[in-house]
Design a protein around this motif. Sequence first.
Motif, PDB file in Angstrom:
ATOM      1  N   GLN A   3       0.839  -1.188   0.000  1.00  0.00           N
ATOM      2  CA  GLN A   3       0.000   0.000   0.000  1.00  0.00           C
ATOM      3  C   GLN A   3       0.870   1.232   0.000  1.00  0.00           C
ATOM      4  O   GLN A   3       1.714   1.390   0.884  1.00  0.00           O
ATOM      5  CB  GLN A   3      -0.883   0.006   1.250  1.00  0.00           C
ATOM      6  CG  GLN A   3      -1.849   1.149   1.315  1.00  0.00           C
ATOM      7  CD  GLN A   3      -3.060   0.922   0.430  1.00  0.00           C
ATOM      8  OE1 GLN A   3      -3.599  -0.157   0.370  1.00  0.00           O
ATOM      9  NE2 GLN A   3      -3.476   1.944  -0.296  1.00  0.00           N
ATOM     10  N   GLN A  33       4.303   4.567  -8.988  1.00  0.00           N
ATOM     11  CA  GLN A  33       3.763   5.549  -9.925  1.00  0.00           C
ATOM     12  C   GLN A  33       3.088   6.679  -9.147  1.00  0.00           C
ATOM     13  O   GLN A  33       2.578   6.464  -8.051  1.00  0.00           O
ATOM     14  CB  GLN A  33       2.741   4.871 -10.853  1.00  0.00           C
ATOM     15  CG  GLN A  33       3.315   3.688 -11.606  1.00  0.00           C
ATOM     16  CD  GLN A  33       2.289   2.999 -12.473  1.00  0.00           C
ATOM     17  OE1 GLN A  33       1.399   3.625 -13.027  1.00  0.00           O
ATOM     18  NE2 GLN A  33       2.415   1.687 -12.605  1.00  0.00           N
ATOM     19  N   TYR A  35       0.091   9.674  -9.615  1.00  0.00           N
ATOM     20  CA  TYR A  35      -1.059  10.084 -10.396  1.00  0.00           C
ATOM     21  C   TYR A  35      -1.608  11.383  -9.825  1.00  0.00           C
ATOM     22  O   TYR A  35      -1.509  11.652  -8.629  1.00  0.00           O
ATOM     23  CB  TYR A  35      -2.168   9.020 -10.340  1.00  0.00           C
ATOM     24  CG  TYR A  35      -1.885   7.778 -11.141  1.00  0.00           C
ATOM     25  CD1 TYR A  35      -1.030   6.785 -10.649  1.00  0.00           C
ATOM     26  CD2 TYR A  35      -2.469   7.584 -12.388  1.00  0.00           C
ATOM     27  CE1 TYR A  35      -0.775   5.636 -11.384  1.00  0.00           C
ATOM     28  CE2 TYR A  35      -2.216   6.433 -13.122  1.00  0.00           C
ATOM     29  CZ  TYR A  35      -1.368   5.466 -12.624  1.00  0.00           C
ATOM     30  OH  TYR A  35      -1.114   4.337 -13.357  1.00  0.00           O
ATOM     31  N   GLN A  37      -5.208  13.741  -9.608  1.00  0.00           N
ATOM     32  CA  GLN A  37      -6.660  13.707  -9.775  1.00  0.00           C
ATOM     33  C   GLN A  37      -7.222  15.091  -9.492  1.00  0.00           C
ATOM     34  O   GLN A  37      -7.131  15.592  -8.372  1.00  0.00           O
ATOM     35  CB  GLN A  37      -7.306  12.681  -8.848  1.00  0.00           C
ATOM     36  CG  GLN A  37      -8.811  12.529  -9.065  1.00  0.00           C
ATOM     37  CD  GLN A  37      -9.430  11.455  -8.194  1.00  0.00           C
ATOM     38  OE1 GLN A  37      -9.017  11.243  -7.060  1.00  0.00           O
ATOM     39  NE2 GLN A  37     -10.433  10.754  -8.714  1.00  0.00           N
ATOM     40  N   GLY A  42     -11.203  11.636 -13.204  1.00  0.00           N
ATOM     41  CA  GLY A  42     -10.373  10.447 -13.141  1.00  0.00           C
ATOM     42  C   GLY A  42      -8.926  10.803 -12.857  1.00  0.00           C
ATOM     43  O   GLY A  42      -8.549  11.966 -12.759  1.00  0.00           O
ATOM     44  N   LEU A  43      -8.104   9.770 -12.692  1.00  0.00           N
ATOM     45  CA  LEU A  43      -6.697   9.971 -12.397  1.00  0.00           C
ATOM     46  C   LEU A  43      -5.889  10.075 -13.686  1.00  0.00           C
ATOM     47  O   LEU A  43      -6.216   9.434 -14.690  1.00  0.00           O
ATOM     48  CB  LEU A  43      -6.159   8.808 -11.554  1.00  0.00           C
ATOM     49  CG  LEU A  43      -6.505   8.824 -10.068  1.00  0.00           C
ATOM     50  CD1 LEU A  43      -7.942   8.428  -9.810  1.00  0.00           C
ATOM     51  CD2 LEU A  43      -5.565   7.917  -9.294  1.00  0.00           C
ATOM     52  N   HIS A  45      -1.985   9.691 -15.110  1.00  0.00           N
ATOM     53  CA  HIS A  45      -0.647   9.191 -14.806  1.00  0.00           C
ATOM     54  C   HIS A  45       0.378  10.306 -15.002  1.00  0.00           C
ATOM     55  O   HIS A  45       0.369  11.006 -16.023  1.00  0.00           O
ATOM     56  CB  HIS A  45      -0.336   8.026 -15.736  1.00  0.00           C
ATOM     57  CG  HIS A  45       1.015   7.429 -15.496  1.00  0.00           C
ATOM     58  ND1 HIS A  45       2.127   7.808 -16.205  1.00  0.00           N
ATOM     59  CD2 HIS A  45       1.438   6.493 -14.619  1.00  0.00           C
ATOM     60  CE1 HIS A  45       3.165   7.126 -15.787  1.00  0.00           C
ATOM     61  NE2 HIS A  45       2.783   6.313 -14.824  1.00  0.00           N
ATOM     62  N   PHE A  88      -1.680  11.073  -5.873  1.00  0.00           N
ATOM     63  CA  PHE A  88      -1.643   9.728  -5.306  1.00  0.00           C
ATOM     64  C   PHE A  88      -0.387   9.014  -5.760  1.00  0.00           C
ATOM     65  O   PHE A  88      -0.030   9.067  -6.943  1.00  0.00           O
ATOM     66  CB  PHE A  88      -2.846   8.899  -5.783  1.00  0.00           C
ATOM     67  CG  PHE A  88      -4.167   9.364  -5.279  1.00  0.00           C
ATOM     68  CD1 PHE A  88      -4.890  10.335  -5.967  1.00  0.00           C
ATOM     69  CD2 PHE A  88      -4.719   8.829  -4.132  1.00  0.00           C
ATOM     70  CE1 PHE A  88      -6.126  10.766  -5.506  1.00  0.00           C
ATOM     71  CE2 PHE A  88      -5.956   9.248  -3.661  1.00  0.00           C
ATOM     72  CZ  PHE A  88      -6.652  10.219  -4.355  1.00  0.00           C
ATOM     73  N   LEU A  97      -2.189  -2.299  -8.954  1.00  0.00           N
ATOM     74  CA  LEU A  97      -1.743  -1.087  -8.287  1.00  0.00           C
ATOM     75  C   LEU A  97      -2.460  -0.948  -6.955  1.00  0.00           C
ATOM     76  O   LEU A  97      -3.667  -1.185  -6.868  1.00  0.00           O
ATOM     77  CB  LEU A  97      -2.055   0.148  -9.132  1.00  0.00           C
ATOM     78  CG  LEU A  97      -1.220   0.421 -10.375  1.00  0.00           C
ATOM     79  CD1 LEU A  97      -1.675   1.721 -11.021  1.00  0.00           C
ATOM     80  CD2 LEU A  97       0.249   0.462 -10.058  1.00  0.00           C
ATOM     81  N   PHE A  99      -3.130   2.022  -4.304  1.00  0.00           N
ATOM     82  CA  PHE A  99      -3.039   3.472  -4.186  1.00  0.00           C
ATOM     83  C   PHE A  99      -2.966   3.896  -2.730  1.00  0.00           C
ATOM     84  O   PHE A  99      -3.611   3.311  -1.855  1.00  0.00           O
ATOM     85  CB  PHE A  99      -4.265   4.133  -4.828  1.00  0.00           C
ATOM     86  CG  PHE A  99      -4.224   4.160  -6.323  1.00  0.00           C
ATOM     87  CD1 PHE A  99      -4.712   3.085  -7.056  1.00  0.00           C
ATOM     88  CD2 PHE A  99      -3.690   5.241  -6.997  1.00  0.00           C
ATOM     89  CE1 PHE A  99      -4.673   3.103  -8.436  1.00  0.00           C
ATOM     90  CE2 PHE A  99      -3.651   5.269  -8.387  1.00  0.00           C
ATOM     91  CZ  PHE A  99      -4.136   4.191  -9.104  1.00  0.00           C
ATOM     92  N   GLY A 100      -2.224   4.958  -2.497  1.00  0.00           N
ATOM     93  CA  GLY A 100      -2.217   5.598  -1.197  1.00  0.00           C
ATOM     94  C   GLY A 100      -3.394   6.540  -1.061  1.00  0.00           C
ATOM     95  O   GLY A 100      -4.196   6.702  -1.982  1.00  0.00           O
ATOM     96  N   LYS A 101      -3.473   7.188   0.089  1.00  0.00           N
ATOM     97  CA  LYS A 101      -4.638   8.012   0.424  1.00  0.00           C
ATOM     98  C   LYS A 101      -4.706   9.306  -0.361  1.00  0.00           C
ATOM     99  O   LYS A 101      -5.762   9.888  -0.510  1.00  0.00           O
ATOM    100  CB  LYS A 101      -4.632   8.338   1.913  1.00  0.00           C
ATOM    101  CG  LYS A 101      -4.793   7.121   2.819  1.00  0.00           C
ATOM    102  CD  LYS A 101      -4.908   7.566   4.276  1.00  0.00           C
ATOM    103  CE  LYS A 101      -5.101   6.385   5.206  1.00  0.00           C
ATOM    104  NZ  LYS A 101      -3.879   5.573   5.298  1.00  0.00           N
TER     105      LYS A 101
ATOM    106  N   ALA B  42      -8.508   6.700  -1.188  1.00  0.00           N
ATOM    107  CA  ALA B  42      -7.775   6.166  -2.333  1.00  0.00           C
ATOM    108  C   ALA B  42      -8.692   5.291  -3.174  1.00  0.00           C
ATOM    109  O   ALA B  42      -9.629   4.669  -2.661  1.00  0.00           O
ATOM    110  CB  ALA B  42      -6.586   5.346  -1.842  1.00  0.00           C
ATOM    111  N   LEU B  90     -14.367   4.254 -11.028  1.00  0.00           N
ATOM    112  CA  LEU B  90     -13.367   4.590 -12.037  1.00  0.00           C
ATOM    113  C   LEU B  90     -13.012   3.357 -12.851  1.00  0.00           C
ATOM    114  O   LEU B  90     -12.742   2.291 -12.303  1.00  0.00           O
ATOM    115  CB  LEU B  90     -12.097   5.129 -11.370  1.00  0.00           C
ATOM    116  CG  LEU B  90     -12.252   6.421 -10.575  1.00  0.00           C
ATOM    117  CD1 LEU B  90     -11.034   6.649  -9.694  1.00  0.00           C
ATOM    118  CD2 LEU B  90     -12.451   7.606 -11.498  1.00  0.00           C
ATOM    119  N   GLY B 107     -10.649   6.610 -17.012  1.00  0.00           N
ATOM    120  CA  GLY B 107     -11.786   7.371 -17.478  1.00  0.00           C
ATOM    121  C   GLY B 107     -12.136   8.455 -16.469  1.00  0.00           C
ATOM    122  O   GLY B 107     -11.550   8.515 -15.379  1.00  0.00           O
ATOM    123  N   PRO B 108     -13.124   9.293 -16.792  1.00  0.00           N
ATOM    124  CA  PRO B 108     -13.486  10.410 -15.917  1.00  0.00           C
ATOM    125  C   PRO B 108     -14.269   9.980 -14.682  1.00  0.00           C
ATOM    126  O   PRO B 108     -14.435  10.774 -13.756  1.00  0.00           O
ATOM    127  CB  PRO B 108     -14.334  11.309 -16.817  1.00  0.00           C
ATOM    128  CG  PRO B 108     -14.913  10.370 -17.822  1.00  0.00           C
ATOM    129  CD  PRO B 108     -13.884   9.326 -18.063  1.00  0.00           C
TER     130      PRO B 108
END
Lengths: 109, 115
Positions: A3, A33, A35, A37, A42-43, A45, A88, A97, A99-101, B42, B90, B107-108
């Motif tokens: 995480q 990675q 990202y 937002q 959406g996120l 990269h 993130f 993946l 993801f962190g908070k 997250a 998502l 995607g959005p």
Amino acid sequence: SQQGEEDPQALSIQEGENATMNCSYKTSINNLQWYRQNSGRGLVHLILIRSNEREKHSGRLRVTLDTSKKSSSLLITASRAADTASYFCATEGNNRLAFGKGNQVVVIP
Amino acid sequence: DAMVIQNPRYQVTQFGKPVTLSCSQTLNHNVMYWYQQKSSQAPKLLFHYYDKDFNNEADTPDNFQSRRPNTSFCFLDIRSPGLGDAAMYLCATSRDLSIESYEQYFGPGTRLTVT
């Protein structure tokens, strides 16, 4: 499971200043990675750094990775109002993946 | 432009009423993912498809199902939405599962409200 975990502080800076945020993780990784937002979207990269790399640059972004400390940092130089977003980190392992908070960054014009 | 498209962007459903969220991609990527993201949290991976192979996360509730009828489309079905399922959903893709191609394209999102 691994995480990514960012330092949870929200960051508010003036336009032109640098923004730094950190991420720590718990297990071995293939890559890490970052990202971005934007609110309600959406996120996107930003950058990927492999486990055998220590530093990577992309435009105004600089990412470091310290696998001995299981940590990474993201530096945004010369910030712009458009950099306002949540950032993130995500660690990759076992074909997924984690993801962190997230770290909220507000750049004040 | 190649992209990941989610429809609808906003979905309101009633408690217990089945709902389907849609994702399509023009990237011709092999892998498609569904994440759930609650406010200020997250993204949490629900499942992914590698081509036609479905991979469910161990902690994904049975209430959540997915279908991938072809390379371009992937659906998220919530069989009996509860109030706790209100979230942003998502969809993401990646070219493959190899380390060199693991960047994900999102995607959005679809914001689901359960009334």
